[in-house]
Design a protein around this motif. Sequence first.
Motif, PDB file in Angstrom:
ATOM      1  N   PRO B 145       0.816  -1.262   0.110  1.00  0.00           N
ATOM      2  CA  PRO B 145       0.201  -0.106   0.020  1.00  0.00           C
ATOM      3  C   PRO B 145       0.977   1.117  -0.016  1.00  0.00           C
ATOM      4  N   ARG B 146       2.170   1.010   0.500  1.00  0.00           N
ATOM      5  CA  ARG B 146       2.998   2.335   0.433  1.00  0.00           C
ATOM      6  C   ARG B 146       3.131   2.702  -1.135  1.00  0.00           C
ATOM      7  N   LEU B 147       3.544   1.687  -1.967  1.00  0.00           N
ATOM      8  CA  LEU B 147       3.798   1.962  -3.119  1.00  0.00           C
ATOM      9  C   LEU B 147       2.747   2.418  -4.090  1.00  0.00           C
ATOM     10  N   GLY B 148       1.524   1.689  -3.631  1.00  0.00           N
ATOM     11  CA  GLY B 148       0.163   2.050  -4.255  1.00  0.00           C
ATOM     12  C   GLY B 148       0.485   1.977  -6.086  1.00  0.00           C
ATOM     13  N   THR B 149       0.293   0.632  -6.312  1.00  0.00           N
ATOM     14  CA  THR B 149       0.628   0.388  -7.700  1.00  0.00           C
ATOM     15  C   THR B 149      -0.931   0.011  -8.256  1.00  0.00           C
ATOM     16  N   GLU B 150      -0.859   0.377  -9.607  1.00  0.00           N
ATOM     17  CA  GLU B 150      -2.250   0.334 -10.326  1.00  0.00           C
ATOM     18  C   GLU B 150      -2.815  -1.442 -10.202  1.00  0.00           C
ATOM     19  N   GLY B 153      -4.789  -4.369  -7.329  1.00  0.00           N
ATOM     20  CA  GLY B 153      -6.121  -4.782  -7.376  1.00  0.00           C
ATOM     21  C   GLY B 153      -6.235  -5.991  -8.140  1.00  0.00           C
ATOM     22  N   THR B 167      -5.027  -3.525   1.411  1.00  0.00           N
ATOM     23  CA  THR B 167      -5.851  -2.457   1.755  1.00  0.00           C
ATOM     24  C   THR B 167      -5.466  -1.971   3.285  1.00  0.00           C
ATOM     25  N   SER B 168      -4.408  -2.350   3.569  1.00  0.00           N
ATOM     26  CA  SER B 168      -3.833  -2.096   5.093  1.00  0.00           C
ATOM     27  C   SER B 168      -3.564  -0.485   4.987  1.00  0.00           C
ATOM     28  N   ASP B 169      -3.287   0.153   6.171  1.00  0.00           N
ATOM     29  CA  ASP B 169      -2.806   1.241   6.251  1.00  0.00           C
ATOM     30  C   ASP B 169      -1.555   1.646   5.753  1.00  0.00           C
ATOM     31  N   PRO B 170      -0.995   2.601   5.098  1.00  0.00           N
ATOM     32  CA  PRO B 170       0.350   2.801   4.547  1.00  0.00           C
ATOM     33  C   PRO B 170       0.907   3.166   5.784  1.00  0.00           C
TER      34      PRO B 170
END
Lengths: 336, 567
Positions: B145-150, B153, B167-170
């Motif tokens: 989640p820290r990187l946030g890749t497309e 999902g 979906t965890s908290d970054p």
Amino acid sequence: MGAFIVRRMLQMLLVLFVISLFTFVVMRAVPGGPFSSEKSLPPRTLAQLEAKYNLDEPLVMQYIHYIGDIAIPHITENRLENSVLNDYLINIYIPVVDRTFRWMNFGPSYKSVSQTVNSIIKDTLPVSATLGIGALLVALVIGVPAGIIAALNRNSRWDYIAMGVSIVGVSIPVIVLGPVLRYVFGVQLKWLPPTGWGGIEHIIMPAFALGFAESARLARLTRASLLQVLNEDYIRTARAKGLAERVVVGLHALKNAMLPVVTTIGPLFAFLITGSFVAELVFGIPGLGKFFVTSITNRDYPVIMGTTLLLGFLVIVANLIVDVVYVWLDPRIKYD
Amino acid sequence: MRSNALRRLMSVALALAIMLGTFSFAFAQGGDVRVLRTGRQMGPSDLPTLDPSQAQDVPSVQVIDHLFPTLGRLHEEQVIVEPGMATWEVSEDGLVYTFSILPEIPWVHYNMDSGQVEQVMDENGNPRYVTAADFVLGYQRTLDPRLGTEYAGVLAPWVAGGVEFMTSDPEASDEERQALLDGLGVVALDDYTLQFTSTRATPVNEMIFSMWITAAIPGWLLDEAGDFWIEPENIQTYGPYAVKDWVHDESLTMIANPFWPGTDVIPQPTIQEVQFMFLDLDPQLAAFEAGELDVSEVPASAIDRIHADPALSQALHTAYGTCTYYYGFNRTLPLFQDARVVRAFSMAIDRQAIVDNVTRRGEIPAGYFTLPPLNAAPQQADYPGTGIGTDIDGAKALFAEYLAETGQNASDITVTILHNTSNLHASVAQAIQQMWTEALGVNVQIAAQDFGTYLDLRREADVYRAAWCYDYPDANNFMYDVFHSSNDPDNHFNNPEYDALVEQAVVATDLQERRDLYAQAENILVNTDASIAPIYFYTTQDLTQPGIERTYSVITRERYEKWRFTN
């Protein structure tokens, strides 16, 4: 003159500030965002991406951050984390305090994950500038002599030929002339490489495609301006003094006739060296021009801002140079 | 005065000559290695990335496939999964995959000074080999989640603990984060053994661990070079090719990796260098005709000339693309709440006329949503009476029935087609506008918006143009991932029977059974509860110079390690 230049530089900062504000507001008013796509991102991921690029803050704060990163110098550790968020244009090591002075961070590209606005401009501006200078040379070398010949031989065959060609030049856009040149000289005759960048042979066709239309415009302008100047009293005086026609035209008339031409060349130069979207696509040139267009469709906010500010900066500088040249061309002009 | 001018002229000429000289010198450098130059599926812009976790576009993935092979490898012509970087065994319950990774495959880097591909050494001077831990990092990174890749999902639902981590908290604490990582179903048992635990026993798992987003990642390099680890001066890879050069916005050159041992599935390359050129379609064709490009795509404007030219038509090849072009209908509108109306609109579209006269790239008219070459994709011909087809008279009758029942006049009805700005989409929309006006008598308007705006407006549009391009070539990626009710709300499609069928189809183990289930689901989506009108299946077209022996991919990405020069 010195005071004039300083005053203009200060004005430039104000103009750039207004440009940046206006671009920022318009850009953010358009719907869509850098991370919108057909696949909807999980909300947490989207939030994380927005936080990374400060997009989660109120717009005013985003703008202040953006301008701050550019305008406010930072004194930092010598080694920064290798991140696209830390790419400063100016990095000067200060030995006394063993820290580094950094200035002008124009931000990362959202689309190319290892690129920043600074790195994109560093990579592509030299390419666009080389091509732009080539195109400007083409425009000047064809346009100015054609205009002079037409003016001196007014209503003669030469005038009609020069002006006929320039009508054609003005009417044919790069998107037509480019592919035609590419097909004839690149594919059929194989004289020049149809696409690519690297050697002088790659510059010729796109420089001609870009420069030809401009040369036509310059030719018409030169002709009109020279004709007007040739009717001035001081030209009659020069002739009456018995000066040779070559000197009358070459020294007295031409210099004054160049005023409107120089006025157009300034901004033209700024636009040419920042690249042309069409010429770059047609000839496969890795220039800056296409970023003006693709950054908008990608909503690549820092790239939109960076390219717009760069163009604004160059237009202002070019106009300043033009104003300085005026003084040389026409001694009657004074700024102080 | 004259001599002055002359001198000035001379100096300008000299400066020009020096400029010329430098340029030609720069250009003249280059070896005698024969390079394969390709523009195929590259586009005119720079590659967005070479980072497997962050890549989401065909050009990037096309290159990444050669640099970072995954555990399973998709066969580009047969659309089956074969052993890539590993062989595997599946547990009885079908949930746990145990991979034996190819031993001693070294990480490599192209050294620009020596001009050689070199092994990467660790701090003790030993070669770094690709290990299970590198693959584990690849999975973790894509989901991070820290990187946030497309593509997080796309991967998360298949990996045990994947959704929880993604979906965890970054900002979670190190302990919380570690607990989530420990719960992730990807574990390195030893250097060359990796265990993958899926959430479902399904043949689709094989597709997942063959996706680029699961490739091994050099963790030490990320620490060292940060965001810039993919730049050519830093990048380390392990596949059949390495990165020789990446001139941003112009081209990327791969060089054969001499340390790649070659397997039955991924052989050692015979073509030593492959240069991907970032060119628009027309310049590609010009470069191809000038002999400067070995593989070119085809602009629609040139297709007649190519067919008429004996040499060019020989060189032309048409294959399936990765997308289906369709029109989505807003089922919340009173008009389209009645599936008969959507069906009538769909039947009134003359698909053959569109591909023959408008798009003209050999596209295939679509009666189903799922692209035919995909794994478990049903073929409409095998299920007569299902799907949708062009039937103008049928459309008129069906719509007349609806109008009569509801007491409306066709001329009082106006629908607006929304598409993202493009000449192609505009032409298709105009053709469909005419077809609907003529067949059904309704008023049709067209609205074009740029892509970002279009995405924002799509949910409210009456009818919108769309395309779905798959992430992994299994029917599930069309049927479940797009139209299951748990997915994109823009679709306005919610059918419990459909949901049940696609849920059943993903876990069915028998291929024929899966096809049967998807055929039923297709029939609901495009016919009985019609929500979309599939229009055509995309194709890719390319031209290849003579003297090249090649494979023809149906998954858009080529496998250049299998190509060779024959002269």
